[in-house]
Scaffold this motif. Structure first.
Motif, short mmCIF file in Angstrom:
data_model
loop_
_atom_site.label_atom_id
_atom_site.label_comp_id
_atom_site.label_asym_id
_atom_site.label_seq_id
_atom_site.Cartn_x
_atom_site.Cartn_y
_atom_site.Cartn_z
N GLU A 1 0.78 -1.25 0.23
CA GLU A 1 0.36 0.23 -0.12
C GLU A 1 1.43 0.88 -0.08
O GLU A 1 0.25 2.31 0.01
CB GLU A 1 -0.64 0.01 1.84
CG GLU A 1 -0.54 0.47 2.56
CD GLU A 1 0.11 -1.17 2.90
OE1 GLU A 1 -0.14 -2.04 4.31
OE2 GLU A 1 0.62 -2.58 2.11
N TYR B 1 7.38 9.63 0.96
CA TYR B 1 7.41 9.80 2.62
C TYR B 1 8.69 10.09 3.55
O TYR B 1 9.47 10.16 2.79
CB TYR B 1 6.83 8.58 3.05
CG TYR B 1 6.33 7.59 2.95
CD1 TYR B 1 5.46 8.12 3.69
CD2 TYR B 1 5.98 6.66 1.79
CE1 TYR B 1 3.35 6.82 3.23
CE2 TYR B 1 4.73 5.64 0.89
CZ TYR B 1 4.21 6.24 1.97
OH TYR B 1 2.62 5.19 1.82
N ARG C 1 2.20 10.64 7.76
CA ARG C 1 1.32 9.52 6.59
C ARG C 1 2.50 8.47 6.84
O ARG C 1 1.81 7.35 6.56
CB ARG C 1 1.95 10.41 5.37
CG ARG C 1 0.70 9.75 4.29
CD ARG C 1 0.87 10.60 3.26
NE ARG C 1 1.93 10.37 2.44
CZ ARG C 1 2.23 9.46 1.43
NH1 ARG C 1 2.01 8.71 1.75
NH2 ARG C 1 3.47 9.60 0.84
N GLU D 1 1.04 6.92 9.73
CA GLU D 1 0.02 6.45 10.03
C GLU D 1 -0.90 5.56 8.68
O GLU D 1 -1.59 4.60 9.13
CB GLU D 1 -0.95 7.69 9.83
CG GLU D 1 -1.09 8.85 10.70
CD GLU D 1 -1.67 9.86 9.70
OE1 GLU D 1 -2.12 10.59 8.76
OE2 GLU D 1 -1.42 10.68 11.19
N GLU D 2 0.13 5.57 7.77
CA GLU D 2 -0.66 4.96 6.58
C GLU D 2 0.29 3.27 6.63
O GLU D 2 0.17 2.17 6.29
CB GLU D 2 0.25 5.48 5.21
CG GLU D 2 -0.94 6.46 4.80
CD GLU D 2 -0.66 7.44 3.41
OE1 GLU D 2 -1.73 8.03 3.23
OE2 GLU D 2 0.42 6.38 2.50
N LEU D 3 1.72 3.55 6.67
CA LEU D 3 2.63 2.13 7.33
C LEU D 3 3.01 1.60 8.36
O LEU D 3 3.31 0.79 8.71
CB LEU D 3 3.88 2.47 6.03
CG LEU D 3 3.58 2.92 4.99
CD1 LEU D 3 4.14 2.94 3.99
CD2 LEU D 3 2.29 2.15 4.37
#
Length: 257
Positions: free
Chosen positions: A142, A147, A227, A230-232
């Protein structure tokens, strides 16, 4: 590097060669599914707010080093498209690192220098082991885009140096030097390195030079890693003091401190 040519040769030409190799493998159906490129906060540009520079901010380098990193991102991005994930770390430290070693060595005697007489110069930082954790996170399916990574803190450069000194059991005397004086020393260091190179002396360019001065005269270097968290699921494992302790112990094992 001493100048643009060093960075173009080391970064951009290598990126073109890698992009060509990737395209050749892709045509044969053998290319990997993902490439994680470790770039640099220098490609993003300076920022002096505690929140830090965000992942969606356009690249705004101020140094030859930063521009060469952004060029690498663009060269590989055109070849790979969405299959490339870019990680932009700030100051990386830890045992084995040679970039900050002169600062550690200076702090053995309790002395370090920060740019500007009356500036806080905030920075983000991250230990090398946590950069490794971030790279593994960027391998997840994903992951996408750019980043930033850090250890969750925002430090005045003087406080960053004091953490180094604490890890060595020293007290730090922080010299806040005028930018005009630092610019002069950077010019002299660059000229000296260029002269040695012209005389055929091989070796690393001086750590302090005009390109580093272009970065040091900015107001700060901070970034936002929210990010990535939160995302990974990225989570730094080392605090600044823990990371500095590891760095000092590693340098001492190698006989560098």
């Amino acid at each position: 590097g001493l100048g643009w040519q060093d960075y173009l040769r080391a970064n951009s030409e290598a990126a073109r060669a890698l992009a060509t190799a990737w395209q050749r493998l892709d045509a044969q159906g053998q290319a990997p599914q993902r490439m994680v490129l470790v770039s640099s906060l220098a490609a993003s540009g300076p920022c002096d707010t505690p929140a830090g520079r965000g992942d969606d901010a356009p690249g705004a380098p101020v140094s030859a080093y930063g521009w060469s990193k952004l060029m690498v991102e663009q060269i590989l991005g055109r070849a790979l498209g969405e299959r490339m994930v870019t990680l932009r770390p700030p100051i990386i430290y830890g045992s084995g690192d040679r970039g900050l070693l002169p600062v550690f060595q200076g702090l053995r005697y309790g002395v370090a220098v920060t740019p500007g007489m009356f500036r806080r110069f905030p920075v983000s930082a991250v230990h090398g082991r946590d950069v490794g954790r971030a790279i593994v996170c960027c391998c997840r399916p994903e992951a996408h885009g750019v980043y930033h990574v850090n250890d969750g803190g925002c430090y005045a450069m003087a406080d960053f140096y004091r953490a180094m000194a604490r890890a060595m059991g020293k007290k730090a005397c922080i010299l806040r030097l005028p930018l005009c004086f630092l610019g002069l020393t950077a010019l002299l260091s660059t000229l000296g390195g260029s002269l040695l190179a012209a005389l055929g002396r091989k070796g690393r360019a001086p750590n302090w030079n005009l390109d580093k001065y272009r970065e040091a005269r900015q107001s700060g270097w901070t970034c936002d890693a929210s990010r990535l968290r939160e995302e990974l699921g990225y989570a730094p494992a080392l605090t600044l003091d823990q990371g500095m302790q590891e760095a000092v112990e590693g340098y001492r094992r190698e006989g560098l401190l």
